[in-house]
Design a protein around this motif. Structure first.
Motif, PDB file in Angstrom:
ATOM      1  N   PHE A 283      15.384  13.471  36.144  1.00 38.22           N
ATOM      2  CA  PHE A 283      15.935  12.756  34.996  1.00 38.22           C
ATOM      3  C   PHE A 283      14.839  12.584  33.948  1.00 38.22           C
ATOM      4  O   PHE A 283      13.669  12.426  34.283  1.00 38.22           O
ATOM      5  CB  PHE A 283      16.471  11.399  35.471  1.00 38.22           C
ATOM      6  CG  PHE A 283      16.975  10.503  34.383  1.00 38.22           C
ATOM      7  CD1 PHE A 283      17.982  10.927  33.536  1.00 38.22           C
ATOM      8  CD2 PHE A 283      16.446   9.231  34.213  1.00 38.22           C
ATOM      9  CE1 PHE A 283      18.451  10.097  32.520  1.00 38.22           C
ATOM     10  CE2 PHE A 283      16.918   8.393  33.211  1.00 38.22           C
ATOM     11  CZ  PHE A 283      17.923   8.834  32.365  1.00 38.22           C
ATOM     12  N   ASN A 284      15.230  12.582  32.677  1.00 39.15           N
ATOM     13  CA  ASN A 284      14.205  12.533  31.637  1.00 39.15           C
ATOM     14  C   ASN A 284      13.885  11.128  31.137  1.00 39.15           C
ATOM     15  O   ASN A 284      13.036  10.964  30.251  1.00 39.15           O
ATOM     16  CB  ASN A 284      14.604  13.421  30.453  1.00 39.15           C
ATOM     17  CG  ASN A 284      15.687  12.800  29.574  1.00 39.15           C
ATOM     18  OD1 ASN A 284      16.383  11.862  29.971  1.00 39.15           O
ATOM     19  ND2 ASN A 284      15.835  13.338  28.373  1.00 39.15           N
ATOM     20  N   TRP A 285      14.537  10.106  31.682  1.00 43.61           N
ATOM     21  CA  TRP A 285      14.290   8.725  31.273  1.00 43.61           C
ATOM     22  C   TRP A 285      14.315   8.590  29.748  1.00 43.61           C
ATOM     23  O   TRP A 285      13.391   8.070  29.127  1.00 43.61           O
ATOM     24  CB  TRP A 285      12.981   8.191  31.859  1.00 43.61           C
ATOM     25  CG  TRP A 285      13.020   8.037  33.341  1.00 43.61           C
ATOM     26  CD1 TRP A 285      12.430   8.832  34.270  1.00 43.61           C
ATOM     27  CD2 TRP A 285      13.725   7.021  34.075  1.00 43.61           C
ATOM     28  NE1 TRP A 285      12.728   8.387  35.547  1.00 43.61           N
ATOM     29  CE2 TRP A 285      13.526   7.281  35.451  1.00 43.61           C
ATOM     30  CE3 TRP A 285      14.513   5.933  33.699  1.00 43.61           C
ATOM     31  CZ2 TRP A 285      14.066   6.487  36.455  1.00 43.61           C
ATOM     32  CZ3 TRP A 285      15.067   5.139  34.704  1.00 43.61           C
ATOM     33  CH2 TRP A 285      14.829   5.418  36.069  1.00 43.61           C
ATOM     34  N   GLN A 286      15.402   9.085  29.168  1.00 45.75           N
ATOM     35  CA  GLN A 286      15.642   8.973  27.721  1.00 45.75           C
ATOM     36  C   GLN A 286      14.498   9.566  26.905  1.00 45.75           C
ATOM     37  O   GLN A 286      14.104   9.032  25.866  1.00 45.75           O
ATOM     38  CB  GLN A 286      15.907   7.522  27.330  1.00 45.75           C
ATOM     39  CG  GLN A 286      17.156   6.942  27.999  1.00 45.75           C
ATOM     40  CD  GLN A 286      17.525   5.567  27.515  1.00 45.75           C
ATOM     41  OE1 GLN A 286      16.667   4.764  27.183  1.00 45.75           O
ATOM     42  NE2 GLN A 286      18.812   5.286  27.469  1.00 45.75           N
ATOM     43  N   GLY A 287      13.978  10.700  27.394  1.00 45.84           N
ATOM     44  CA  GLY A 287      12.965  11.432  26.652  1.00 45.84           C
ATOM     45  C   GLY A 287      11.534  11.182  27.063  1.00 45.84           C
ATOM     46  O   GLY A 287      10.633  11.887  26.599  1.00 45.84           O
ATOM     47  N   TYR A 288      11.285  10.216  27.946  1.00 46.31           N
ATOM     48  CA  TYR A 288       9.914   9.922  28.365  1.00 46.31           C
ATOM     49  C   TYR A 288       9.328  10.999  29.276  1.00 46.31           C
ATOM     50  O   TYR A 288       8.118  11.225  29.273  1.00 46.31           O
ATOM     51  CB  TYR A 288       9.852   8.567  29.079  1.00 46.31           C
ATOM     52  CG  TYR A 288       9.661   7.394  28.155  1.00 46.31           C
ATOM     53  CD1 TYR A 288       8.392   6.975  27.777  1.00 46.31           C
ATOM     54  CD2 TYR A 288      10.753   6.704  27.640  1.00 46.31           C
ATOM     55  CE1 TYR A 288       8.209   5.895  26.919  1.00 46.31           C
ATOM     56  CE2 TYR A 288      10.584   5.617  26.787  1.00 46.31           C
ATOM     57  CZ  TYR A 288       9.316   5.224  26.431  1.00 46.31           C
ATOM     58  OH  TYR A 288       9.144   4.165  25.583  1.00 46.31           O
TER      59      TYR A 288
ATOM     60  N   GLU B  55      22.023  25.878  33.918  1.00 45.39           N
ATOM     61  CA  GLU B  55      21.446  24.545  34.084  1.00 45.39           C
ATOM     62  C   GLU B  55      22.546  23.593  34.539  1.00 45.39           C
ATOM     63  O   GLU B  55      23.251  23.000  33.726  1.00 45.39           O
ATOM     64  CB  GLU B  55      20.833  24.063  32.767  1.00 45.39           C
ATOM     65  CG  GLU B  55      19.692  24.926  32.270  1.00 45.39           C
ATOM     66  CD  GLU B  55      18.461  24.775  33.125  1.00 45.39           C
ATOM     67  OE1 GLU B  55      18.295  23.725  33.752  1.00 45.39           O
ATOM     68  OE2 GLU B  55      17.668  25.726  33.182  1.00 45.39           O
ATOM     69  N   THR B  56      22.741  23.450  35.845  1.00 49.19           N
ATOM     70  CA  THR B  56      23.861  22.645  36.337  1.00 49.19           C
ATOM     71  C   THR B  56      23.519  21.169  36.406  1.00 49.19           C
ATOM     72  O   THR B  56      24.329  20.324  36.079  1.00 49.19           O
ATOM     73  CB  THR B  56      24.287  23.104  37.735  1.00 49.19           C
ATOM     74  OG1 THR B  56      23.206  22.885  38.659  1.00 49.19           O
ATOM     75  CG2 THR B  56      24.637  24.588  37.729  1.00 49.19           C
TER      76      THR B  56
ATOM     77  N   ASN C 215      13.869  16.950  30.463  1.00 50.96           N
ATOM     78  CA  ASN C 215      14.735  17.140  29.304  1.00 50.96           C
ATOM     79  C   ASN C 215      15.710  18.285  29.540  1.00 50.96           C
ATOM     80  O   ASN C 215      15.331  19.326  30.086  1.00 50.96           O
ATOM     81  CB  ASN C 215      13.905  17.443  28.057  1.00 50.96           C
ATOM     82  CG  ASN C 215      13.190  16.223  27.520  1.00 50.96           C
ATOM     83  OD1 ASN C 215      13.604  15.093  27.767  1.00 50.96           O
ATOM     84  ND2 ASN C 215      12.104  16.440  26.786  1.00 50.96           N
ATOM     85  N   PRO C 216      16.967  18.135  29.134  1.00 43.55           N
ATOM     86  CA  PRO C 216      17.922  19.235  29.268  1.00 43.55           C
ATOM     87  C   PRO C 216      17.519  20.397  28.381  1.00 43.55           C
ATOM     88  O   PRO C 216      16.982  20.206  27.279  1.00 43.55           O
ATOM     89  CB  PRO C 216      19.253  18.619  28.822  1.00 43.55           C
ATOM     90  CG  PRO C 216      18.876  17.473  27.946  1.00 43.55           C
ATOM     91  CD  PRO C 216      17.580  16.945  28.507  1.00 43.55           C
TER      92      PRO C 216
ATOM     93  N   SER D  38      19.229  12.541  29.283  1.00 47.49           N
ATOM     94  CA  SER D  38      19.769  13.743  29.923  1.00 47.49           C
ATOM     95  C   SER D  38      21.082  13.474  30.641  1.00 47.49           C
ATOM     96  O   SER D  38      21.846  14.406  30.925  1.00 47.49           O
ATOM     97  CB  SER D  38      18.745  14.332  30.905  1.00 47.49           C
ATOM     98  OG  SER D  38      18.328  13.387  31.874  1.00 47.49           O
ATOM     99  N   TYR D  39      21.390  12.208  30.957  1.00 48.72           N
ATOM    100  CA  TYR D  39      22.661  11.914  31.608  1.00 48.72           C
ATOM    101  C   TYR D  39      23.860  12.171  30.693  1.00 48.72           C
ATOM    102  O   TYR D  39      24.992  12.285  31.169  1.00 48.72           O
ATOM    103  CB  TYR D  39      22.690  10.453  32.084  1.00 48.72           C
ATOM    104  CG  TYR D  39      22.164  10.264  33.483  1.00 48.72           C
ATOM    105  CD1 TYR D  39      21.825  11.344  34.275  1.00 48.72           C
ATOM    106  CD2 TYR D  39      21.985   8.991  34.005  1.00 48.72           C
ATOM    107  CE1 TYR D  39      21.329  11.168  35.563  1.00 48.72           C
ATOM    108  CE2 TYR D  39      21.482   8.795  35.289  1.00 48.72           C
ATOM    109  CZ  TYR D  39      21.165   9.890  36.056  1.00 48.72           C
ATOM    110  OH  TYR D  39      20.669   9.703  37.318  1.00 48.72           O
ATOM    111  N   LEU D  40      23.652  12.249  29.373  1.00 51.28           N
ATOM    112  CA  LEU D  40      24.752  12.583  28.479  1.00 51.28           C
ATOM    113  C   LEU D  40      25.357  13.938  28.823  1.00 51.28           C
ATOM    114  O   LEU D  40      26.523  14.192  28.546  1.00 51.28           O
ATOM    115  CB  LEU D  40      24.275  12.596  27.026  1.00 51.28           C
ATOM    116  CG  LEU D  40      24.117  11.258  26.305  1.00 51.28           C
ATOM    117  CD1 LEU D  40      23.604  11.497  24.898  1.00 51.28           C
ATOM    118  CD2 LEU D  40      25.430  10.490  26.279  1.00 51.28           C
ATOM    119  N   TRP D  41      24.543  14.809  29.418  1.00 52.37           N
ATOM    120  CA  TRP D  41      24.981  16.175  29.695  1.00 52.37           C
ATOM    121  C   TRP D  41      25.300  16.381  31.169  1.00 52.37           C
ATOM    122  O   TRP D  41      25.495  17.514  31.607  1.00 52.37           O
ATOM    123  CB  TRP D  41      23.896  17.157  29.248  1.00 52.37           C
ATOM    124  CG  TRP D  41      23.481  16.902  27.848  1.00 52.37           C
ATOM    125  CD1 TRP D  41      22.344  16.277  27.419  1.00 52.37           C
ATOM    126  CD2 TRP D  41      24.235  17.202  26.674  1.00 52.37           C
ATOM    127  NE1 TRP D  41      22.329  16.183  26.061  1.00 52.37           N
ATOM    128  CE2 TRP D  41      23.482  16.746  25.568  1.00 52.37           C
ATOM    129  CE3 TRP D  41      25.466  17.815  26.451  1.00 52.37           C
ATOM    130  CZ2 TRP D  41      23.923  16.886  24.263  1.00 52.37           C
ATOM    131  CZ3 TRP D  41      25.898  17.964  25.145  1.00 52.37           C
ATOM    132  CH2 TRP D  41      25.138  17.506  24.075  1.00 52.37           C
TER     133      TRP D  41
END
Length: 436
Positions: A224-229, A421-422, A234-235, A320-323
């Motif tokens: 997970f990207n932790w909102q870009g951190y 990218e699943t 990152n997706p 990244s959870y948006l995707w």
């Protein structure tokens, strides 16, 4: 049961569907009368590891501490009837709060209908605590993303590898003597990333199968990207994505996240704890859930105003959870996955043998569980066979609801992520899990 007798219950169920979290989200409603089904309560924001895939040290606010038992009890007293699952965690190691076993027991005693879940890093010695909390837990995740001490040090940033192995052995022994019908589901959550790619999934699975056979599953998760951190998480987007092309996250319509001091975070996945939507030391839980701050947050998300949110410190547009189609599914918005909460239902092979009213009610119940494909299948049957007169109007309303949710959810499936990218987790049952 005649069609006329069944239509009253169907009308009630369809009205519940119209007022559900699914429809609140699909319609962009800022008020969610149904309340959350999922609640995160964080016992502490202090952690014992320094994991490379977590920005805890970099991002977390300086105010650190443990939730007092008195505050926890007040929160539990206020949990709405619709809450189905509580995670006792956010960012931090839950067992660093010495009252966590008491919290687990209190929550399960007060609300036995709730699935009580904890995810820990297994660095705090647990052997002498297991009898106090394990009988009250429904699931226990162990966040361990390395086999060897060297890889553990590279990923988790500490020398706790030996302590983790001791805890695994103690848990395995406890699970071996526990009743398979009532013991919690204990699993290892392994986050795949560059630093552990040399440990193959089959090698990891075989290690746990051979050494800790009484655990229940081995779960591999994407980073997970932790909102870009965390850049590695990152997706891999096919190109720039404008605000209007970003899907609307489901979590503010389904989930409430409470920090150790009673402040309500805007998301369980934000790692800074510096933008809040309420404070449970000053407000009631439902006052926060449908309060002005939460309503404004939902309103801006529903309108796709991600850049405006970003400018105000809400980092949703980089998440990244948006995707993640799994996390953002209608089922996860309605009630989540695999919690053993469903009722026994007829198989699809027996559906057409049901009386029309029962089949119609089942379609509405499936909608409330987020099982839209099942609802659509029932509606398709009525479309071919024709619904009896008393059922036609409520079924037409239900059909409109399904179409609206699917249209709203389309953004999550029109993925901007490059093919291949699943991002989906992979689960392997261990021998202990197969016995349940």
């Amino acid at each position: 049961m005649s069609h006329i007798e069944g239509s009253g219950e169907l009308e009630r169920l369809v009205a519940e569907c119209e007022n559900s979290r699914l429809m609140a989200w699909a319609g962009g409603r800022e008020t969610v009368e149904a309340g959350p089904w999922l609640v995160y309560i964080n016992p502490t924001n202090i952690c014992s590891n320094r994991c490379v895939m977590c920005p805890h040290d970099e991002a977390m606010r300086p105010e650190r501490g443990h939730m007092p038992m008195e505050l926890f009890e007040r929160i539990v007293d206020q949990l709405p009837a619709g809450v189905r699952k509580v995670y006792l965690l956010k960012q931090g190691e839950p067992f660093l709060n010495k009252r966590l076993p008491d919290m687990i027991a209190h929550l399960k005693t007060w609300r036995p209908d709730i699935h009580v879940a904890v995810i820990c890093n297994a660095t705090v010695p647990l052997a002498d605590k297991l009898d106090a909390f394990m009988p009250h837990l429904d699931s226990l995740g162990l966040s361990i993303s390395a086999l060897s001490p060297e890889t553990y040090r590279a990923i988790h940033g500490t020398e706790h590898h030996g302590r983790v192995q001791d805890n695994l052995a103690a848990l395995d022994a406890w699970m071996a003597q526990a009743d398979p019908e009532t013991r919690p589901h204990v699993y290892v959550a392994y986050v795949r990333q560059r630093a552990n790619m040399h440990e193959g999934m089959e090698e990891v699975f075989e290690h746990y199968r051979a050494n800790y056979p009484n655990l229940c599953s081995m779960d591999f998760h994407p980073l997970f990207n932790w909102q870009g951190y965390i850049e590695e998480g990152n997706p891999d987007l096919a190109g720039p994505v404008e605000d209007e092309a970003l899907p609307c996250c489901i979590y503010p319509w389904s989930t409430l996240t409470i920090c150790h001091d009673g402040k309500v975070a805007y998301c369980q996945e934000e790692c800074r704890e510096d933008h809040f939507l309420g404070d449970l030391t000053e407000q009631s839980l439902m006052e926060v859930w449908n309060g002005e701050a939460f309503r404004r947050f939902r309103r801006r998300l529903a309108a796709g105003r991600y850049s405006e949110l970003w400018d105000d410190g809400f980092l949703c547009r980089e998440c990244s959870y948006l995707w993640d189609c799994h996390s953002q599914s209608p089922q996860n918005l309605a009630q989540g996955y695999a919690m053993g909460l469903g009722q026994r239902e007829p198989s699809f092979g027996n559906l057409l043998a049901l009386p029309a009213a029962e089949l119609a009610e089942l379609a509405a119940k499936w909608f409330l569980q987020g099982e839209l494909h099942k609802t659509a299948g029932c509606l398709a049957h009525f479309g071919r066979a024709g619904a009896p007169g008393e059922l036609r109007a409520p079924l037409d309303r239900l059909r409109v609801l399904v179409d609206r949710v699917l249209a709203a959810n389309k953004g999550h499936y029109e993925r901007k992520v490059k093919p291949g990218e699943t991002g989906r987790p992979t689960y392997f049952p261990l021998p202990g899990g197969l016995r349940k």
